[in-house]
Every structure is written in C-alpha cells, then in structure tokens.
Design an enzyme around this catalytic site. Structure first.
Site, PDB file in Angstrom:
ATOM      1  N   THR A  17       0.906  -1.237   0.014  1.00 12.22           N
ATOM      2  CA  THR A  17      -0.297   0.019   0.053  1.00 12.22           C
ATOM      3  C   THR A  17       0.839   1.299  -0.035  1.00 12.22           C
ATOM      4  O   THR A  17       2.026   1.086   0.369  1.00 12.22           O
ATOM      5  CB  THR A  17      -0.947   0.008   1.074  1.00 12.22           C
ATOM      6  N   ASP A  49      -9.353  -9.528   0.447  1.00 13.57           N
ATOM      7  CA  ASP A  49      -9.717  -8.870   1.494  1.00 13.57           C
ATOM      8  C   ASP A  49     -11.105  -9.035   2.058  1.00 13.57           C
ATOM      9  O   ASP A  49     -11.484  -8.724   3.236  1.00 13.57           O
ATOM     10  CB  ASP A  49      -9.752  -7.255   1.487  1.00 13.57           C
ATOM     11  N   GLY A  92      -0.717  -2.942   5.219  1.00 18.00           N
ATOM     12  CA  GLY A  92      -1.913  -3.947   5.419  1.00 18.00           C
ATOM     13  C   GLY A  92      -2.598  -3.777   6.868  1.00 18.00           C
ATOM     14  O   GLY A  92      -2.934  -2.589   6.942  1.00 18.00           O
ATOM     15  N   SER A 142      -8.156  -1.984   5.864  1.00 25.58           N
ATOM     16  CA  SER A 142      -7.610  -1.269   6.967  1.00 25.58           C
ATOM     17  C   SER A 142      -7.031  -0.041   6.785  1.00 25.58           C
ATOM     18  O   SER A 142      -6.391   0.692   7.645  1.00 25.58           O
ATOM     19  CB  SER A 142      -6.748  -2.240   7.629  1.00 25.58           C
TER      20      SER A 142
END
Length: 591
Positions: A410, A450, A497, A475
């Site tokens: 991410t 996810d 994550g 998240s």
C-alpha cells in the site's frame, strides 16, 4: 503517578499490584528473549532516520522522492492539495508499481479550510457482478490457500483509483487535469532508476515473471530482475496516462483500456470474472467521515468499507480513559495499554466491519462512549488479555468470524496546500505486485482477497462476505487531526496491511499525548496487537521493550514492521512540518 491516577485509569481492585508491577516493568531490562517469526511480505527496506522538513506555506510527504517532487512542483505552481495529491499518486503508480497504481483502489480525506469540513471519498474496488459466495472456496467448501486465490485474475476487483482522482479534481482541483500527468508521463516514457527497494521486491517474488508483460517490464533479457540503478521504462503505461490526460478518467472505464483490464483478469490460469460492464458501472462514493473527540482534539477517519477509521477511533476512545500524557512514552506500561486497546478494537473489527450494506451494526454503535467504556474496563493494568472476544454492541446479534489475509502493499501520501486545504490519500493494489497480472502498463489488484474467504459460519453470514458489487473491508486509515478551534493540526496515514491501524493510532498518540515531533514519532519502535500476539519491531529498542512487555504476560513476537507513514503537523509558527517513514524510501518537501 498517584494511586488516584491509577484508579481513574483502570480497575481499582488491581491498583496495588499494578503499581508494584509498574515499577518493575519500567526499570528492568529485557527479560526472556522473545520469539521471532518471519515478517510478512513487502518488507524490503532498511531503517534510515530522516529529519523532518519545515516549510512556511505548503507541504507534501509521499512514499517516493519522485512523487514528493511532483507534488511540491504542483503546489508551487498554485495547485491545490487535491492537484498535488493526484500528481503524486500518478507518479507512485510509475515508480512504486508494487504498491499502488491505476489498477488499484484507495480512500481519501479532504479538509476544506474555508468550510471547516472533512470529506471522505471511497475509491475502493468492487466485486464483479458474476461473483458468488464460493469465490474463494475449494470444491469441498474449505477456504483456498492465500496465493492460490491471489495469483491470476480471480481476486481482481474493479479498480477505483482513476475515478477517485478525477472526483477529487472535479471538486477541488485548480490546475488543468492534463497538467497533473506531466511528471508521471515523463517518468514512464524516459524511465527512472530502479531503487534498492523495488529491485529487492522483484527479486523476492516467485510469481511476477509468469506474466509476459511483467516479465518484459521488470526483468532483463536474461530473465534477471533489473539491477539497482538500471532504468525502467514503461511505454505502455505512458500511453495509458496520455489517454487519461486527454480524455479523462472515463476513458479508463470504457473503450480499449477497459477491454484490456477485463481480458487480463479473465485470462487463465486462475481466471477472474471481471467484465467490461463491471468497469462501466464503477462509481466513487462520497461518504460521511468518521470523526470523534480525543482529549482536546478531533480525529477524523474513513468509514466502511474501510475499518481503518472506526478501529482507530475505538482504540483512541479506550485509551482516553488513561492519562497517557503523564506516562513515559519509552516505558512498557503505556505500550501495554496500547496493545490491549488494539486487541479489543481489532476483535470488533474482525467481527463487525465490512461493506456498509452488509454490516449488522453501525460504526456509531461500535464507537458509542458507553460501549467503549465497557470495552476499556477489560484492560488490566498488570496483565494482558491474551486474546480479546468481540463485544456485542446490539442485543440479539452474534459476532462473526472471518478467514482473510490483508497484505501490506500500500502507499500513503499527505498534502497541505498554501490555502490550508489538505488531502490524506491511501491507495493500494493489496499484495505486493497485486494479482501479478498487467494490463495497459499497470498491475491489477487482488483486493477481493480482503473479503472473508468463508462467507458464513455457525454464527451466521459474515459482514465482509463476497457478493456482486460489494466493496471488501480494508484497514486503510487516512487520518486528519483537528484542533479544538476546528483548524487543521495533522495529516497522516500509512502503508502496512491490517497493521496500518496500529501504526496510525500510535502516531496520533505520539503527536497529541506526548507532543513529539513527527520525525521522532516515526522513529519509535512499533508495538501493537491485532488480537493475536503482541508484535514488536525487530530493532534494538524494540527488543528491550519486548522483554518488559513479557512481564505483563504478553506473548511477544519480533517482526520487521515495515510501515510506510507520511505525516504533516502544523508548526508553532503557523507553517508545516513534514516527516517520512524511515523504513521506506519516502520524503517530505514544501515551500
């Protein structure tokens, strides 16, 4: 701290013993050596402390110097925070393709200084219309192994980043849309030097070379990963960027690009179900930001389908019962409290959060002050809970269990413009290099993993179950901290994550309770729990804390907790201080 302080912080019956243990915990060195476990993927970085950067008018902090420079140049040219965030996000898709890009999704918070308003923008991927609850189940009903689900098109959701960026520009842009693509197009066409991080991640991935387009982009003619310092040129991505710059984001969701995305997702082996019609249907959703008081501050985050904002605010709501500002931030006791709040908040996250259309309870119920007070009462001053059970914020509802694996590939960026407007944007393709499928020069996400692999259990259907058009739980936690007068105080977020929530919560505590400078906040060793073992960053300072936490009964594991935080804080002179995470290759710059 007096006995009265301890009674106000936790359960009175345990005060005397807790006080004795506190003295022991604060002064003893490391006890037994904590267990070590392998780190999660996407960790190929060292730890290089980076000084904070001060600027009087505007600031940008991103995960890569190329993106930071693109944002800074847009700000200097009179661009808005939205313009700078868009330019930086586009560059990150070129130079940090393992983490984010056009083939992924994201969430953004926007602070409008004049209106004093926080907007939340949901650019999360959506599940194709052709999926059903069996998407990640073996023929016998057991959940698939993670990489059996990831590699290929099965887990590809409809990308949201292009429409998210277009929506931000339509609402808050000042410079022409095409101008924001200049840096990304130049880097894609002319190339950029492969960084040590990108090289290490390519070399470590056993699946990337199987895709022909990825093999041609990331490997040399002999099949070796491009070496550090070699130039990576992505002509296919440059062509795509030129189309979007000229024709707008609509060109991504229709025409040749949409056809290429659907074809790559449906190709074998392990084909997915994303079609051109799914691309055409995609919409960004403006949602109500989740905001709650924390001491004298107001903290705002993303609502579902992200669990980031709600879980972060739940942790802070529990920690508010404890006088953290009177505790030594380098001692074990406040970190014990932090880890315990994390256990309780993550237990509720796992049980109750998902797409808002499928949640049985609302974030307001999970953040109710009386409810959080009851959760906080379970935090012992002298002993860890071990594993927390989820709460029951509504009568007659039973918490669910999930099987999922949210990965840490991410990227986060934070921007404040010269007018005081701000953007906190977190974007992702989920696993490092996503599905390992490329289309039109960019990697496709694997965000559907996810979702809970098991759609239901004996307790009933899970709120994070797979269904057509649904958005998987995340998240990602872009966050804004506002002062008592409503002015902007901090802009932050992280990669990492499901650990993102712990990283951002720790940063908020460091900035507000302990008034630490942002670079000092980011240099602290990570400590937290996702309702499993207490995870401690595998550094010398972390190893010392690990031994002390064991005195509170924590089962400690050491990990290379490779966060990717970008933090901006208002300076005392009215300017801005920016800091990039020392664990990755990000940077801060302003003017």
């Amino acid at each position: 701290m007096s006995g009265g302080d301890l009674r106000s912080a936790g359960r009175p019956a345990r005060t005397s013993r807790a006080a004795r243990l506190l003295f022991v915990a604060l002064w003893l060195g490391a006890a037994q050596a904590p267990a070590q476990v392998p780190d999660e993927p996407e960790r190929a970085s060292g730890f290089v402390p980076k000084p904070a950067v001060h600027a009087p008018r505007a600031m940008a902090v991103t995960a890569n110097p190329h993106a930071t420079e693109a944002a800074r140049s847009i700000l200097e040219a009179g661009g808005s925070a939205a313009d700078a965030a868009i330019a930086a996000a586009l560059v990150l898709g070129v130079v940090e393709p393992q983490s984010s890009g056009l083939g992924g999704g994201g969430f953004a918070l926007y602070f409008d200084r004049v209106a004093g308003r926080v907007e939340a923008w949901d650019g999360r991927e959506t599940a194709p219309q052709a999926v059903d609850a069996s998407l990640f189940l073996e023929p016998g009903g057991a959940p698939m192994a993670f990489h059996d689900a990831v590699i290929g098109g099965r887990a590809v959701g409809v990308p949201g980043v292009p429409r998210l960026l277009a929506e931000l520009h339509a609402r808050h842009g000042r410079l022409p849309w095409a101008r924001l693509f200049d840096s990304a197009i130049r880097l894609a066409e002319q190339g950029f030097e492969v960084s040590p991080r990108l090289h290490a991640l390519v070399a470590a991935d056993p699946h990337l070379h199987r895709d022909a387009a990825a093999r041609a982009l990331f490997f040399d003619g002999s099949g070796r990963p491009l070496a550090v310092g070699e130039r990576l040129v992505n002509s296919a991505l440059a062509r795509t960027l030129r189309v979007l710059a000229r024709d707008g984001a609509g060109a991504f969701y229709g025409g040749e690009i949409a056809v290429a995305v659907a074809a790559a997702a449906q190709a074998g082996p392990n084909p997915g179900r994303l079609g051109v019609d799914d691309m055409r249907r995609y919409r960004v959703v403006r949602r109500q930001a989740l905001c709650a008081p924390y001491r004298n501050w107001r903290v705002c985050g993303m609502p579902p389908p992200s669990s980031g904002g709600g879980t972060l605010l739940a942790m802070l709501g529990m920690l508010e019962r404890f006088p953290l500002d009177r505790l030594d931030p380098d001692s074990a006791f406040p970190l014990h409290l932090f880890a315990e709040a994390g256990r309780l908040a993550y237990a509720d996250r796992d049980a109750w959060y998902g797409d808002p259309a499928t949640m049985a309870v609302s974030p307001a119920q999970l953040l109710d002050r009386r409810y959080l007070g009851g959760r906080a009462a379970q935090i012992g001053l002298d002993a860890s809970l071990g594993r927390a059970a989820p709460g029951e914020p509504a009568a007659g509802l039973r918490p669910a269990r999930a099987v999922e694996a949210e990965r840490p590939a991410t990227s986060h960026l934070s921007v404040v413009d010269a007018q005081g407007n701000a953007v906190a944007l977190t974007a992702s393709i989920e696993d490092a290099f996503g599905s390992r499928r490329m289309a039109a020069g960019f990697l496709l996400n694997n965000q559907l993993t996810d979702f809970s692999f098991l759609p239901r259990d004996a307790r009933g259907a899970h709120p994070n179950r797979v269904a057509p058009g649904r958005r998987p739980r995340s998240s990602m936690a872009p966050t804004l901290v506002l002062a008592a007068d409503g002015g902007l105080h901090a802009v932050l977020g992280s990669a990492g994550g499901s650990s993102i929530i712990n990283y951002v919560a720790a940063a908020v505590v460091g900035l507000t309770d302990w008034r630490l400078p942002p670079d000092a906040v980011l240099q602290r060793p990570h400590v937290g729990s996702r309702n499993g073992p207490t995870e401690v960053e595998n550094r010398p300072e972390g190893r010392q804390l690990a031994g002390r936490l064991r005195l509170f009964g924590h089962q400690v594991v050491l990990r290379d907790l490779t966060s990717g935080s970008s933090v901006i804080v208002r300076a005392g002179d009215g300017g801005w201080i920016g800091a990039a995470d020392p664990r990755r290759e990000g940077s801060a710059a302003g003017f």
